[in-house]
Motif scaffolding. Sequence first.
Motif, PDB file in Angstrom:
ATOM      1  N   CYS A 139      66.581 101.390  40.201  1.00  0.00           N
ATOM      2  CA  CYS A 139      65.565 100.864  41.113  1.00  0.00           C
ATOM      3  C   CYS A 139      64.382 101.826  41.243  1.00  0.00           C
ATOM      4  O   CYS A 139      64.569 103.033  41.444  1.00  0.00           O
ATOM      5  CB  CYS A 139      66.170 100.617  42.487  1.00  0.00           C
ATOM      6  SG  CYS A 139      65.000  99.831  43.622  1.00  0.00           S
TER       7      CYS A 139
ATOM      8  N   CYS B 257      62.481 102.171  43.704  1.00  0.00           N
ATOM      9  CA  CYS B 257      62.214 102.583  45.091  1.00  0.00           C
ATOM     10  C   CYS B 257      62.804 103.945  45.427  1.00  0.00           C
ATOM     11  O   CYS B 257      62.479 104.511  46.470  1.00  0.00           O
ATOM     12  CB  CYS B 257      62.703 101.528  46.078  1.00  0.00           C
ATOM     13  SG  CYS B 257      64.394 101.734  46.663  1.00  0.00           S
TER      14      CYS B 257
ATOM     15  N   CYS C 126      66.215 104.471  45.574  1.00  0.00           N
ATOM     16  CA  CYS C 126      67.538 104.308  46.188  1.00  0.00           C
ATOM     17  C   CYS C 126      68.677 104.665  45.226  1.00  0.00           C
ATOM     18  O   CYS C 126      69.829 104.753  45.642  1.00  0.00           O
ATOM     19  CB  CYS C 126      67.717 102.886  46.699  1.00  0.00           C
ATOM     20  SG  CYS C 126      67.837 101.630  45.400  1.00  0.00           S
TER      21      CYS C 126
ATOM     22  N   TYR D  64      70.348  98.071  38.967  1.00  0.00           N
ATOM     23  CA  TYR D  64      70.241  96.625  39.105  1.00  0.00           C
ATOM     24  C   TYR D  64      70.232  95.958  37.741  1.00  0.00           C
ATOM     25  O   TYR D  64      69.928  96.586  36.724  1.00  0.00           O
ATOM     26  CB  TYR D  64      68.976  96.240  39.882  1.00  0.00           C
ATOM     27  CG  TYR D  64      69.102  96.545  41.354  1.00  0.00           C
ATOM     28  CD1 TYR D  64      69.748  95.673  42.213  1.00  0.00           C
ATOM     29  CD2 TYR D  64      68.588  97.737  41.866  1.00  0.00           C
ATOM     30  CE1 TYR D  64      69.882  95.971  43.561  1.00  0.00           C
ATOM     31  CE2 TYR D  64      68.718  98.039  43.211  1.00  0.00           C
ATOM     32  CZ  TYR D  64      69.368  97.145  44.057  1.00  0.00           C
ATOM     33  OH  TYR D  64      69.496  97.453  45.382  1.00  0.00           O
TER      34      TYR D  64
ATOM     35  N   HIS E 188      65.476  92.610  45.304  1.00  0.00           N
ATOM     36  CA  HIS E 188      66.804  93.166  45.582  1.00  0.00           C
ATOM     37  C   HIS E 188      67.253  92.740  46.972  1.00  0.00           C
ATOM     38  O   HIS E 188      67.287  93.536  47.904  1.00  0.00           O
ATOM     39  CB  HIS E 188      66.770  94.688  45.464  1.00  0.00           C
ATOM     40  CG  HIS E 188      66.310  95.161  44.121  1.00  0.00           C
ATOM     41  ND1 HIS E 188      65.849  96.421  43.891  1.00  0.00           N
ATOM     42  CD2 HIS E 188      66.258  94.514  42.932  1.00  0.00           C
ATOM     43  CE1 HIS E 188      65.518  96.547  42.602  1.00  0.00           C
ATOM     44  NE2 HIS E 188      65.751  95.405  42.013  1.00  0.00           N
TER      45      HIS E 188
ATOM     46  N   CYS F 121      68.939  97.020  48.246  1.00  0.00           N
ATOM     47  CA  CYS F 121      68.030  97.886  49.007  1.00  0.00           C
ATOM     48  C   CYS F 121      66.847  97.141  49.617  1.00  0.00           C
ATOM     49  O   CYS F 121      66.133  97.696  50.447  1.00  0.00           O
ATOM     50  CB  CYS F 121      67.512  98.991  48.097  1.00  0.00           C
ATOM     51  SG  CYS F 121      66.428  98.382  46.780  1.00  0.00           S
TER      52      CYS F 121
ATOM     53  N   TRP G 186      64.116  96.086  47.948  1.00  0.00           N
ATOM     54  CA  TRP G 186      62.853  96.225  47.213  1.00  0.00           C
ATOM     55  C   TRP G 186      62.469  94.906  46.546  1.00  0.00           C
ATOM     56  O   TRP G 186      63.329  94.173  46.049  1.00  0.00           O
ATOM     57  CB  TRP G 186      62.958  97.315  46.149  1.00  0.00           C
ATOM     58  CG  TRP G 186      61.669  97.559  45.421  1.00  0.00           C
ATOM     59  CD1 TRP G 186      60.602  98.253  45.876  1.00  0.00           C
ATOM     60  CD2 TRP G 186      61.318  97.089  44.110  1.00  0.00           C
ATOM     61  NE1 TRP G 186      59.604  98.249  44.927  1.00  0.00           N
ATOM     62  CE2 TRP G 186      60.007  97.536  43.843  1.00  0.00           C
ATOM     63  CE3 TRP G 186      61.991  96.317  43.144  1.00  0.00           C
ATOM     64  CZ2 TRP G 186      59.345  97.255  42.645  1.00  0.00           C
ATOM     65  CZ3 TRP G 186      61.331  96.031  41.955  1.00  0.00           C
ATOM     66  CH2 TRP G 186      60.028  96.504  41.713  1.00  0.00           C
TER      67      TRP G 186
HETATM   68 ZN   LIG Z   1      65.905 100.318  45.685  1.00  0.00          ZN
END
Ligand SMILES: [Zn+2]
Length: 86
Positions: free
Chosen positions: A34, A36, A38, A42, A66, A72, A74
Amino acid sequence: MTVRMQPFAGQPRANWKPGMIRRDDDVADHHYVCPCGCQNLYYAQHAVQSGSVETGDLTLTPSLHHNGPGHCGWHGWLRDGQFVDA
Ligand SMILES: [Zn+2]
């Protein structure tokens, strides 16, 4: 936020970086870390609109969201090799 994609070559989890992505050759779908931060991995069954992991300019469609259980939250796009927030 913009995160450039980079090839994901099976590095151990401690070395994962946001935006790492690989194509699963058997099914032509993608796994990616991911963007972001995290550190979740994915899975995208999204269509390839253009580009590829190898050439660093992959575009998937539709957007990546997501929002499943434990995800998370995002939401964004992978366009021309860049993960960008929606
Ligand atoms: Zn994420």
